[in-house]
Structure formats: C-alpha cells, structure tokens
Design a protein around this motif. Structure first.
Motif, mmCIF file in Angstrom:
data_model
loop_
_atom_site.group_PDB
_atom_site.id
_atom_site.type_symbol
_atom_site.label_atom_id
_atom_site.label_comp_id
_atom_site.label_asym_id
_atom_site.label_seq_id
_atom_site.Cartn_x
_atom_site.Cartn_y
_atom_site.Cartn_z
ATOM 1 N N GLU A 162 0.830 -1.206 0.000
ATOM 2 C CA GLU A 162 0.000 0.000 0.000
ATOM 3 C C GLU A 162 0.863 1.253 0.000
ATOM 4 O OE1 GLU A 162 -2.388 2.110 3.587
ATOM 5 O OE2 GLU A 162 -3.106 0.088 3.087
ATOM 6 N N VAL A 163 0.408 2.270 -0.737
ATOM 7 C CA VAL A 163 0.963 3.612 -0.603
ATOM 8 C C VAL A 163 -0.124 4.476 0.023
ATOM 9 C CG1 VAL A 163 2.650 3.419 -2.464
ATOM 10 C CG2 VAL A 163 0.348 4.207 -2.995
ATOM 11 N N ASN A 231 -5.798 7.675 0.228
ATOM 12 C CA ASN A 231 -5.738 9.132 0.394
ATOM 13 C C ASN A 231 -4.884 9.771 -0.713
ATOM 14 O OD1 ASN A 231 -7.139 8.659 2.811
ATOM 15 N ND2 ASN A 231 -5.230 8.659 4.000
ATOM 16 N N SER A 232 -5.090 11.058 -0.900
ATOM 17 C CA SER A 232 -4.293 11.784 -1.882
ATOM 18 C C SER A 232 -4.455 13.275 -1.652
ATOM 19 C CB SER A 232 -4.748 11.435 -3.314
ATOM 20 O OG SER A 232 -3.970 12.152 -4.261
ATOM 21 N N PRO A 233 -3.378 14.050 -1.807
ATOM 22 C CA PRO A 233 -3.524 15.499 -1.686
ATOM 23 C C PRO A 233 -4.405 16.090 -2.785
ATOM 24 C CG PRO A 233 -1.208 14.852 -1.528
ATOM 25 C CD PRO A 233 -1.975 13.653 -2.004
ATOM 26 N N PHE A 234 -4.372 15.480 -3.992
ATOM 27 C CA PHE A 234 -5.023 16.052 -5.184
ATOM 28 C C PHE A 234 -5.405 14.883 -6.086
ATOM 29 C CE2 PHE A 234 -4.227 18.624 -9.260
ATOM 30 C CZ PHE A 234 -5.428 19.298 -9.192
ATOM 31 N N TRP A 235 -5.229 14.967 -7.393
ATOM 32 C CA TRP A 235 -5.488 13.829 -8.264
ATOM 33 C C TRP A 235 -4.649 12.642 -7.801
ATOM 34 C CZ3 TRP A 235 -4.921 16.649 -13.661
ATOM 35 C CH2 TRP A 235 -5.979 17.561 -13.803
ATOM 36 N N THR A 236 -5.213 11.434 -7.941
ATOM 37 C CA THR A 236 -4.557 10.275 -7.333
ATOM 38 C C THR A 236 -3.484 9.670 -8.234
ATOM 39 O OG1 THR A 236 -6.663 9.833 -6.222
ATOM 40 C CG2 THR A 236 -4.985 8.127 -6.105
ATOM 41 N N LEU A 237 -3.839 9.300 -9.451
ATOM 42 C CA LEU A 237 -2.877 8.729 -10.397
ATOM 43 C C LEU A 237 -2.986 9.511 -11.703
ATOM 44 C CD1 LEU A 237 -0.846 6.688 -11.466
ATOM 45 C CD2 LEU A 237 -2.711 5.034 -11.753
ATOM 46 N N HIS A 238 -1.977 10.310 -11.993
ATOM 47 C CA HIS A 238 -1.995 11.225 -13.133
ATOM 48 C C HIS A 238 -1.038 10.712 -14.203
ATOM 49 C CE1 HIS A 238 -1.363 15.640 -14.678
ATOM 50 N NE2 HIS A 238 -2.238 14.976 -15.411
ATOM 51 N N LEU A 239 -1.577 10.360 -15.354
ATOM 52 C CA LEU A 239 -0.787 9.864 -16.489
ATOM 53 C C LEU A 239 -0.684 11.002 -17.491
ATOM 54 C CD1 LEU A 239 -2.740 6.498 -16.802
ATOM 55 C CD2 LEU A 239 -0.681 6.935 -15.436
ATOM 56 N N TYR A 240 0.458 11.682 -17.519
ATOM 57 C CA TYR A 240 0.575 12.934 -18.259
ATOM 58 C C TYR A 240 1.580 12.813 -19.405
ATOM 59 C CZ TYR A 240 1.019 17.942 -19.164
ATOM 60 O OH TYR A 240 1.010 19.177 -19.769
ATOM 61 N N TYR A 253 -8.646 4.367 -2.585
ATOM 62 C CA TYR A 253 -9.616 5.074 -1.753
ATOM 63 C C TYR A 253 -9.041 6.453 -1.493
ATOM 64 C CZ TYR A 253 -12.381 6.483 2.308
ATOM 65 O OH TYR A 253 -13.197 7.173 3.175
ATOM 66 N N ALA A 254 -9.749 7.495 -1.944
ATOM 67 C CA ALA A 254 -9.285 8.873 -1.738
ATOM 68 C C ALA A 254 -10.505 9.785 -1.748
ATOM 69 C CB ALA A 254 -8.289 9.272 -2.825
ATOM 70 N N HIS A 255 -10.831 10.333 -0.608
ATOM 71 C CA HIS A 255 -12.037 11.144 -0.473
ATOM 72 C C HIS A 255 -11.741 12.575 -0.039
ATOM 73 C CE1 HIS A 255 -15.598 8.513 -1.159
ATOM 74 N NE2 HIS A 255 -14.647 7.586 -1.081
ATOM 75 N N GLY A 256 -10.578 13.074 -0.424
ATOM 76 C CA GLY A 256 -10.290 14.484 -0.220
ATOM 77 C C GLY A 256 -10.831 15.318 -1.370
ATOM 78 N N HIS A 257 -10.376 16.564 -1.465
ATOM 79 C CA HIS A 257 -10.852 17.478 -2.497
ATOM 80 C C HIS A 257 -10.141 17.192 -3.825
ATOM 81 C CE1 HIS A 257 -13.037 20.906 -3.843
ATOM 82 N NE2 HIS A 257 -11.987 21.680 -4.016
ATOM 83 N N ASN A 258 -10.891 17.182 -4.922
ATOM 84 C CA ASN A 258 -10.339 16.894 -6.263
ATOM 85 C C ASN A 258 -9.673 15.521 -6.326
ATOM 86 O OD1 ASN A 258 -9.312 20.166 -5.816
ATOM 87 N ND2 ASN A 258 -10.833 19.706 -7.386
ATOM 88 N N VAL A 276 -10.544 -1.051 -8.622
ATOM 89 C CA VAL A 276 -11.619 -0.652 -7.715
ATOM 90 C C VAL A 276 -11.403 0.801 -7.332
ATOM 91 C CG1 VAL A 276 -12.726 -1.060 -5.489
ATOM 92 C CG2 VAL A 276 -11.861 -2.998 -6.824
ATOM 93 N N PHE A 277 -12.464 1.612 -7.492
ATOM 94 C CA PHE A 277 -12.378 3.049 -7.223
ATOM 95 C C PHE A 277 -13.343 3.420 -6.096
ATOM 96 C CE2 PHE A 277 -11.332 2.423 -11.674
ATOM 97 C CZ PHE A 277 -10.192 3.200 -11.846
ATOM 98 N N ASP A 278 -12.842 4.175 -5.138
ATOM 99 C CA ASP A 278 -13.671 4.730 -4.072
ATOM 100 C C ASP A 278 -13.196 6.168 -3.885
ATOM 101 O OD1 ASP A 278 -15.231 5.240 -1.855
ATOM 102 O OD2 ASP A 278 -14.873 3.269 -0.943
ATOM 103 N N GLN A 279 -13.838 7.076 -4.611
ATOM 104 C CA GLN A 279 -13.281 8.416 -4.795
ATOM 105 C C GLN A 279 -14.191 9.521 -4.263
ATOM 106 O OE1 GLN A 279 -10.481 6.198 -6.393
ATOM 107 N NE2 GLN A 279 -10.195 8.384 -6.087
#
Length: 459
Positions: A162-163, A231-240, A253-258, A276-279
């Motif tokens: 886990e991260v 958890n995540s400060p912002f977008w969780t996994l960004h493929l740019y 699982y990340a239920h913060g803002h954005n 599995v997404f829980d956003q």
C-alpha cells in the motif's frame, strides 16, 4: 580454426550454466512485452515492462528504518539509483515505512511487498525543490508529486502493498481562498502569454497548489499493478503526456478534495482493467490540457480502454474534460459496474467542455455497464461548463469543441433523473449520438433532453 571455434563453444557453454541458463550480458534486463487489447477502433499493442529477470534492491540494505522518514527517503533514493543502472526491483518489505517524495527512474520497479505500507509525510517542505508538473491542465513548477517519474522508460509500481498519504496538512489547503484563486489566475495568464514553463513557479506562501499523489510525466512503458492507494492530496494517479501504460488490479480510496482516481491527460495507448475506485471525485477523468496548453502541446488523449472495473463511490464512472484542448478520441469502456450504495454518482458518462477549450471529442464507446441509483443521469454532455473560470478570467480566445460519435450499448440503471441530457452549442451542435439498449427503470424527469444536437438515435 576448428580448435579455436571448439574452445569458443566450450566457453559459451560454461557461461550459460554459470548464469543459470542465461548469458551474463542478459542477466539484468527489463523485458518489454506487447499486450493486445480489443477495441472498436484500431488499438495499438501496448508495450509493458517485465521485471522478472532483474535484480532486487531491498531498501533495508541501504539504511531504511521504519519510523525514520529521512533515512527511508535516502535509502529509497539510493536503491533506485542502483536499480536504474541495469534495471531492478526496489523492494519495500512488509511493515510501515515513513518517507518523503520518491522520484522513479527508467528501468525501475517500485515493488511493495504484501504487508508493506509507504506512508508519505504531510509536510509540504518534503516535496521540494519544485518539479516540472501541472495544475488542472496548466504546466508549471510546483511541489513534487509524492511519487514522480519524469521522462522515464520502463517504469513500474507493483506489489500487494500500500501507498498512503498523510493529508493532515494538505486538507488545510482544500478551500480556495482569494489568494489561491489569484495564483491560478496568474498561471492561466502566463500560459496564455506563452511564458516559459520554467518561469511559472507556483511554490510560495499563498498558492497552496496541492501535488498529485502519483504522476508519470512524459514516460513510456508504464505498469501500475495490484497496489492499494489510500488518500491523496489532489489527483490520485496522473498519467501525463505518457504512452504505453497498463494500470491493472489496483484498489484506491481517496475522499479528499479533487480526488479523481485516474487522470490520463494527453496520454495514449492506455489499458485500465480490474480496478476498484472509491473516490471523492470522478473515478476516471480523461483530459488533454487547458486552453493554451492543449493547443501548444497538440497531443490528444487517445486509444484508452477501461474494462472490468468497479466504482464504489465517485462523481462519474468516466468524465471527459473539462480540460480537453488537445483533443480526446478512441475511448472504450466495457464491463464495468457501479456499486449499489454509491452516494455521489452523478453520471455514468459525462462529457464537459466550454467555449474556450477547443480540442475535440470523438469515438467514445460505452458498453455493458450496470448501475443502480444515479443523482443525474446515464449520459450527460454539457458544452458550457466553466466552474470557477467563468468569473475568474474572461474569454480570451473563443474555440468551440466538436463533440461527435458517442456510442452507448447495453447500459442499465434503476433510478435517475434522465437517460441522456445534452446541452450542445448553437454554433457547433453535438453530433451522432447512438444509444442501443440503454435502459432506465425509473426516470424522475423527461428521459431524453437535447439542445443543439444533430443525429440522436435511440434503439
């Protein structure tokens, strides 16, 4: 000559047996495999790295201690540097390991053993110096993503571990006070004026631009498999601006803002499966740059397949936009399910843009999708979504977005307001929308609501 050749053959055989059936030159080697993906458009084979034949580099061999984020960050950095020389797995053993930012390199697999937890510091200072990244579709220098890879090839995060982000400090940055709004306004104007990205430093006392949890920036041959993300400060996994990507079997699982789940942005040849997404926001949001950035970089998000995923919670199963100025095309979502107790779900598919975006949306396929209750509807398309930008900055350049060729088949939901609600632009109507066997048991409004649409077919 015959004797020399005989000696050479004997030497090669000795090397073969001493290296366990492989020649020495092949011992540390990341193998690239090609994965075929079925889609209703021509989908290139995806090149994905295999780290089975490379060496392991365990972080405890480099001084890692569970409670010491300083030692752990240094140990992980050293292990990554060693692994990058010839390819390798950086092993996070079972247990909780506090750390600061992690910067991956080419030919490195960050592998989390079962029972391992990487716990990322909440201190913004631990994510400096600033790196070349983005904020909502605009390039800038900002706090480093917690896990970051820039211009890396053959790179992965795998394992049953886990991260986890400690967001106690980032949570204080969730609101958007006037100072923050002025900062994003300044960044937008810099992008509009083509100010070089290296001069767009957003790290100061007032911008409060939270970093992404994981960002692959301009990378190739990327694998993210089996891990749990919490958890995540912002977008969780960004493929740019990346290509040839497989995201498989992850649980987030990340239920913060954005807190979007996965954001492919200007990325191509992507497979997302068995996740599995829980956003707190969209499960998957496909983007391609905001306004001048998308026009400058001219890289559409394309050839993206999503299949066999479960959305426990989140605003949309799939959102397209609103940052889509580089264009979005060839998207296929199949065999996905939304959990019955999803509290936030607004749409299954929501395409959003505005008169400033330009770009395009075309060839989107949605098949075999099941949901229960939806707050809005199955399909939403809105060409006038501006959020905070409506009053923050004026329309500098007007560029409409052609939206066309959207296909939904075998999509079922129980309760919602509508089947489809489409708000097209009078100057550029939405075109060619096909719904086949799309059913809603209980609709609280008119099932089909269309404005400025040409070629709507429902069977």
């Amino acid at each position: 000559m015959k004797t020399r050749n005989t000696y050479r053959m004997i030497l090669l055989l000795v090397l073969f047996f001493l290296t366990g059936g492989r020649l020495a030159a092949q011992k540390n080697q990341v193998i690239l495999q090609q994965v075929s993906v079925e889609a209703p458009f021509k989908m290139p084979k995806i090149k994905t790295p295999n780290f089975a034949r490379v060496a392991d580099f365990v972080i405890t061999d480099y001084g890692a201690e569970p409670e010491d984020k300083e030692k752990n960050a240094i140990a992980i950095e050293k292990a990554i540097a060693k692994a990058a020389i010839a390819g390798g797995n950086v092993i996070i053993p079972a247990g909780e390991w506090k750390t600061k930012k992690i910067h991956l390199k080419s030919n490195v697999n960050l592998h989390l053993s079962e029972g391992a937890v990487l716990l990322f510091s909440p201190d913004p200072q631990d994510y400096l110096p600033a790196v070349f990244t983005t904020w909502e579709g605009l390039e800038c220098y900002n706090y480093s993503p917690l896990i970051y890879a820039f211009e890396a090839k053959n790179v992965a995060i795998t394992g049953k571990g886990e991260v986890r982000a400690d967001i106690s400090q980032w949570r204080k940055w969730f609101p958007r006070p006037s100072a923050h709004m002025e900062s994003i306004k300044r960044l937008y104007n810099w992008a509009q004026d083509r100010v070089p990205v290296e001069d767009r430093n957003m790290v100061n006392d007032t911008s409060n631009m939270r970093p992404q949890f994981i960002q692959f920036n301009r990378c190739e041959n990327v694998l993210v498999e089996d891990i749990q993300i919490r958890n995540s400060p912002f977008w969780t996994l960004h493929l740019y601006l990346s290509k040839d990507i497989i995201v498989r079997g992850i649980d987030m699982y990340a239920h913060g803002h954005n807190n979007d789940g996965i954001d492919p942005e200007m990325s191509q040849n992507v497979l997302i499966e068995n996740c599995v997404f829980d956003q707190g926001d969209d499960a998957i949001a496909i983007k391609s740059g905001r306004n001048p950035e998308g026009w400058r970089l001219k890289t559409p998000s394309k050839n993206i397949v999503v299949r066999n995923c479960l959305v426990k919670d989140g605003h949309q199963l799939l959102a397209i936009g609103s940052e889509l100025s580089g264009g979005i095309e060839n998207i296929y979502v199949e065999n996905c399910k939304v959990a019955d107790d999803n509290e936030k779900l607004m749409h299954l598919l929501f395409i959003k843009t505005n008169e400033r975006m330009g770009g395009h949306v075309k060839h989107v396929y949605f098949k075999n999708i099941d949901a229960n209750a939806i707050r809005e509807g199955i399909l939403g398309i809105d060409t006038d979504v501006l959020y905070q930008w409506r009053t923050l900055v004026p329309t500098v350049v007007r560029k409409l977005t052609p939206v066309q060729d959207i296909y939904l088949e075998n999509v079922q939901a129980k309760d919602a307001k509508f089947v489809a609600k489409i708000n097209g632009n009078a100057d550029l109507p939405v075109r060619n929308i096909h719904l086949k066997n799309v059913t809603l048991v209980n609709a609280s409004e008119e099932e089909i609501q269309t404005k400025n649409v040409e070629g709507f077919v429902m069977k």
